[in-house]
Scaffold this motif. Structure first.
Motif, mmCIF file in Angstrom:
data_model
loop_
_atom_site.group_PDB
_atom_site.id
_atom_site.type_symbol
_atom_site.label_atom_id
_atom_site.label_comp_id
_atom_site.label_asym_id
_atom_site.label_seq_id
_atom_site.Cartn_x
_atom_site.Cartn_y
_atom_site.Cartn_z
ATOM 1 N N MET A 1 0.655 -1.072 -0.087
ATOM 2 C CA MET A 1 0.172 0.018 -0.010
ATOM 3 C C MET A 1 0.966 1.295 0.021
ATOM 4 N N GLU A 2 0.461 2.319 -0.664
ATOM 5 C CA GLU A 2 1.236 3.706 -0.784
ATOM 6 C C GLU A 2 0.818 4.427 0.687
ATOM 7 N N TYR A 3 1.976 4.558 1.358
ATOM 8 C CA TYR A 3 1.636 5.296 2.751
ATOM 9 C C TYR A 3 2.434 6.763 2.373
ATOM 10 N N ILE A 4 1.571 7.859 2.138
ATOM 11 C CA ILE A 4 1.957 8.961 1.912
ATOM 12 C C ILE A 4 2.446 9.712 3.017
ATOM 13 N N LYS A 5 3.781 10.173 2.995
ATOM 14 C CA LYS A 5 4.365 10.794 3.935
ATOM 15 C C LYS A 5 4.708 12.245 3.838
ATOM 16 N N GLU A 6 4.920 12.781 2.262
ATOM 17 C CA GLU A 6 4.911 14.183 2.156
ATOM 18 C C GLU A 6 3.965 14.755 1.707
ATOM 19 N N ILE A 7 3.528 15.949 2.631
ATOM 20 C CA ILE A 7 2.128 16.454 2.124
ATOM 21 C C ILE A 7 2.406 17.761 2.021
ATOM 22 N N ASN A 8 1.977 18.521 0.998
ATOM 23 C CA ASN A 8 2.191 19.836 0.840
ATOM 24 C C ASN A 8 0.875 20.410 0.518
ATOM 25 N N ILE A 9 0.018 21.340 1.336
ATOM 26 C CA ILE A 9 -1.578 21.585 1.161
ATOM 27 C C ILE A 9 -1.274 23.045 0.173
ATOM 28 N N LEU A 10 -1.857 22.740 -0.994
ATOM 29 C CA LEU A 10 -1.808 23.917 -2.147
ATOM 30 C C LEU A 10 -2.778 24.718 -2.091
ATOM 31 N N ASP A 11 -3.953 24.386 -1.909
ATOM 32 C CA ASP A 11 -5.365 25.065 -2.035
ATOM 33 C C ASP A 11 -6.312 24.652 -1.340
ATOM 34 N N ALA A 12 -7.355 25.260 -0.587
ATOM 35 C CA ALA A 12 -8.527 24.701 -0.062
ATOM 36 C C ALA A 12 -9.645 25.723 -0.140
ATOM 37 N N VAL A 13 -10.824 25.006 -0.070
ATOM 38 C CA VAL A 13 -12.162 25.435 -0.256
ATOM 39 C C VAL A 13 -13.016 25.116 0.424
ATOM 40 N N ILE A 14 -13.982 25.769 1.221
ATOM 41 C CA ILE A 14 -15.144 25.190 2.136
ATOM 42 C C ILE A 14 -16.461 25.805 1.587
ATOM 43 N N HIS A 15 -17.438 24.828 1.623
ATOM 44 C CA HIS A 15 -18.763 25.242 1.272
ATOM 45 C C HIS A 15 -19.800 24.737 2.278
ATOM 46 N N VAL A 16 -20.901 25.412 2.388
ATOM 47 C CA VAL A 16 -21.950 25.003 3.532
ATOM 48 C C VAL A 16 -22.991 24.328 2.736
ATOM 49 N N LEU A 17 -23.336 22.835 3.187
ATOM 50 C CA LEU A 17 -24.602 22.342 2.595
ATOM 51 C C LEU A 17 -25.514 22.069 3.565
ATOM 52 N N ASP A 18 -26.513 22.876 3.743
ATOM 53 C CA ASP A 18 -27.487 22.590 4.782
ATOM 54 C C ASP A 18 -28.667 22.342 4.330
ATOM 55 N N ASN A 19 -29.430 21.209 4.839
ATOM 56 C CA ASN A 19 -30.557 20.743 4.336
ATOM 57 C C ASN A 19 -31.706 21.424 4.433
ATOM 58 N N ASN A 20 -31.582 22.451 5.579
ATOM 59 C CA ASN A 20 -32.824 23.543 5.706
ATOM 60 C C ASN A 20 -32.744 24.433 4.482
ATOM 61 N N SER A 21 -31.849 24.615 3.630
ATOM 62 C CA SER A 21 -31.604 25.791 2.528
ATOM 63 C C SER A 21 -31.973 25.046 1.373
ATOM 64 N N ASP A 22 -32.647 25.783 0.290
ATOM 65 C CA ASP A 22 -32.918 25.462 -0.961
ATOM 66 C C ASP A 22 -31.619 25.292 -1.726
ATOM 67 N N GLU A 23 -30.579 25.969 -1.665
ATOM 68 C CA GLU A 23 -29.382 25.904 -2.295
ATOM 69 C C GLU A 23 -28.112 25.914 -1.437
ATOM 70 N N PRO A 24 -27.180 25.198 -1.926
ATOM 71 C CA PRO A 24 -25.777 25.200 -1.347
ATOM 72 C C PRO A 24 -25.444 26.523 -1.067
ATOM 73 N N ILE A 25 -24.529 27.052 0.111
ATOM 74 C CA ILE A 25 -24.059 28.214 0.277
ATOM 75 C C ILE A 25 -22.533 27.990 -0.205
ATOM 76 N N LEU A 26 -22.259 28.433 -1.538
ATOM 77 C CA LEU A 26 -20.895 28.069 -2.123
ATOM 78 C C LEU A 26 -20.267 29.420 -1.808
ATOM 79 N N ASN A 27 -18.702 29.091 -1.512
ATOM 80 C CA ASN A 27 -17.943 30.087 -1.175
ATOM 81 C C ASN A 27 -17.402 30.695 -2.689
#
Length: 345
Positions: free
Chosen positions: A1-27
């Motif tokens: 199995m490939e055990y990944i040891k070298e990790i470099n975070i490049l980009d990240a985005v977070i969105h909100v998915l609320d069942n009480n909303s009609d649409e997702p809240i997109l960043n």
């Protein structure tokens, strides 16, 4: 199995998915990867990549939106913001159609490794946290505790559902790695649902070296416990042989292993081979040496239902500290030697 040891975070985005909303809240913006945010994301990536339930998978052959979207990013044809929005929309559509998938934040992360570029998808289910509130009531300070039900999983929490997608090509040992933990509470809304793998990712799980090695260890222990219940001496012989083979060899041939362990006892040998086959153990096993090293670093023995012994592999194999003596009647003596100090807990 490939055990990944070298990790470099490049980009990240977070969105909100609320069942009480009609649409997702997109960043509309990627996350600011300051030191604290970077560390938060990195620890989640590292923890998931080390999770024992991380599985290999291939995308299904039919048209797959998640595969197409992720490959657009990994091949440089689209950016993380556009791709993450589409990934969030697809999960939200599924949430609305199923009606039983918990609300969440969806975290999309790109990171480089020694094995190339990956796109990570994390379903961040909300955790109930508690905060204090301070009010001024009739010139007096009032402090109360209230629940906060949209807390994100802490870095010490285990993510229930995530995926790590790589560039797809015909030589891949896998297209993606997946964690899809099922809620064991039968009263939970999403109990028994495979929506993440089947409906969202559209992939099929395959066994890797770690899965097969774990299965071999589990099956041999199960057979030994079931068939040699009142014979600790024979149990110990088999368990010692299993450990020796796993540590010294790169592969295991089940038939050869059975020949070595059971020698001239043909009936017992056949019984073991049939049991192993029925339990899904392949005839040839490529041993995951990293998992074995971790597995046997510390040995736990459950003795006669009312004793537990935790012992390091080094101490277990040191004749000056630990010894097993056979009594000739199927029972054994486990002897701890030269104890200089102990603590009662």
């Amino acid at each position: 199995m490939e055990y990944i040891k070298e990790i470099n975070i490049l980009d990240a985005v977070i969105h909100v998915l609320d069942n009480n909303s009609d649409e997702p809240i997109l960043n509309e913006f990627a996350l600011d990867l300051n030191e604290e945010t970077y560390d938060f994301i990195l620890k989640h990536v590292q923890r998931c990549l080390k999770d024992e339930e991380l599985k290999y998978a291939f995308f299904n052959e039919d048209r797959n939106i998640i595969k197409e979207i992720s490959q657009e990013f990994l091949s440089g044809e689209n950016n993380i913001l556009n791709v993450s929005k589409e990934l969030a929309k697809q999960l939200f559509i599924l949430m609305r159609s199923k009606g039983n998938i918990p609300s969440c934040d969806l975290l999309i992360v790109s990171f480089s490794t020694e094995y190339g570029l990956f796109l990570g998808i994390f379903k961040m289910d909300y955790m109930k946290n508690y905060i204090h509130t301070i009010e001024n009531v009739d010139s007096k300070i009032g402090i109360d505790i209230i629940p906060q039900i949209i807390g994100l999983p802490t870095t010490s929490s285990k993510i229930q559902k995530c995926a790590f997608i790589k560039i797809v090509n015909k030589d891949n040992a896998y297209d993606l790695m997946v964690i899809d933990k099922q809620n064991k509470n039968r009263n939970a809304e999403d109990y028994g649902s495979n929506y993440f793998i089947d409906n969202y990712l559209g992939c099929r799980i395959i066994d890797n070296e770690r899965d097969v090695t774990k299965k071999f260890v589990k099956v041999t222990e199960k057979w030994t416990s079931n068939n040699l219940k009142e014979n600790a001496s024979e149990q110990e012989k088999i368990r010692s042989k299993v450990k020796k083979v796993l540590k010294e060899q790169e592969t295991i041939d089940i038939n050869k292993f059975a020949d070595e362990v059971f020698k001239e006892n043909e009936e017992t040998k056949k019984n073991f081979e049939i049991f192993a086959k029925e339990q899904g153990v392949p005839e040839s096993i490529e041993i995951d040496k990293d998992w074995i090293e971790k597995k046997f670093k510390r040995i736990r023995l459950k003795i006669d239902q009312d004793m537990d012994l935790y012992i390091s592999d080094q101490a277990y194999n040191d004749i000056n500290r630990f010894e097993i003596k056979r009594n000739g009647d199927g029972s054994i003596n486990m002897i701890l030697k030269h104890v200089m100090n102990y603590i009662e807990k």
